[in-house]
Design a protein around this motif. Structure first.
Motif: not given
Length: 208
Positions: A65, A67, A112-113, A128-129
């Motif tokens: 994703n 990251r 997180h992402q 990231g996502r």
């Protein structure tokens, strides 16, 4: 030197393929790799980022994703991204959306992402996502990207949650964007915010 400990489930957090728990020196951060100083570390869900060399950013661990670098060419078992393959232990510093080396980061945080950096200009750069619009994009929540967040030019600090991001401005106000499903950003609606939204009731804030 940087030492880390815990689960190596993301593969590469400790420079080894073994997914068991580990404790040890991170091999990516040394003079041989071109990194002579580490001034800040931040750990996300399955990746770690470091502020190095007076303003560059490097990340390692899982690049699932985007990251580690905000690119779509990563994999869930990357050691160090971008531009490396499993088994290599040298990192390439982060570049912006125009592929220009970022060398002016002042503070970083990994979520997180999505991860973000405050630059000397006061701008906030994230990668990231776009889960729950955490990158502030109106496009698909599966979009992987690197981008400068619009409308922020006076950030002092950035923090990344699971799918939302908050910044502390130099006027001591706080603005956030992304997931609002639990009213992380606003208590009026429970929909994601794509633009930095000032949190009402927060004044004279010195840290978040």
């Amino acid at each position: 030197e940087v030492h880390c400990w815990g689960s190596n489930v993301a593969v590469g957090l400790f420079g080894a393929i073994d997914r068991r728990g580990a404790f040890g020196r991170v091999p990516y951060l040394d003079a041989a790799g071109g990194f002579t100083s580490v001034t800040e570390l931040t750990a996300g869900a399955h990746h770690v980022c470091a502020l190095v060399n007076g303003g560059q950013v490097i990340c390692w661990g899982s690049d699932d994703n985007g990251r580690a670098d905000g690119r779509t060419d990563g994999g869930s078992s990357s050691f160090c991204s971008p531009g490396t393959t499993t088994g290599q232990n040298r990192c390439t510093p982060l570049t912006d959306e125009s592929d220009v080396l970022i060398s002016d980061a002042e503070q970083i945080d990994a979520g997180h992402q999505v991860s973000c950096a405050v630059r000397t200009s006061g701008e906030v750069f994230c990668w990231g996502r776009n889960t729950n619009r955490a990158l502030g994009l109106t496009s698909s929540t599966s979009t992987i990207a690197r981008r400068t967040i619009p409308d922020i030019t006076n950030a002092e600090q950035v923090v990344c949650g699971e799918s939302f991001v908050c910044v502390l401005r130099d006027d001591c106000s706080v603005a956030c964007w992304g997931d609002n499903s639990r009213q992380q950003i606003s208590n009026s609606v429970e929909t994601s915010e794509t633009v930095p939204t000032t949190i009402s009731g927060l004044e004279s804030i010195i840290a978040i």
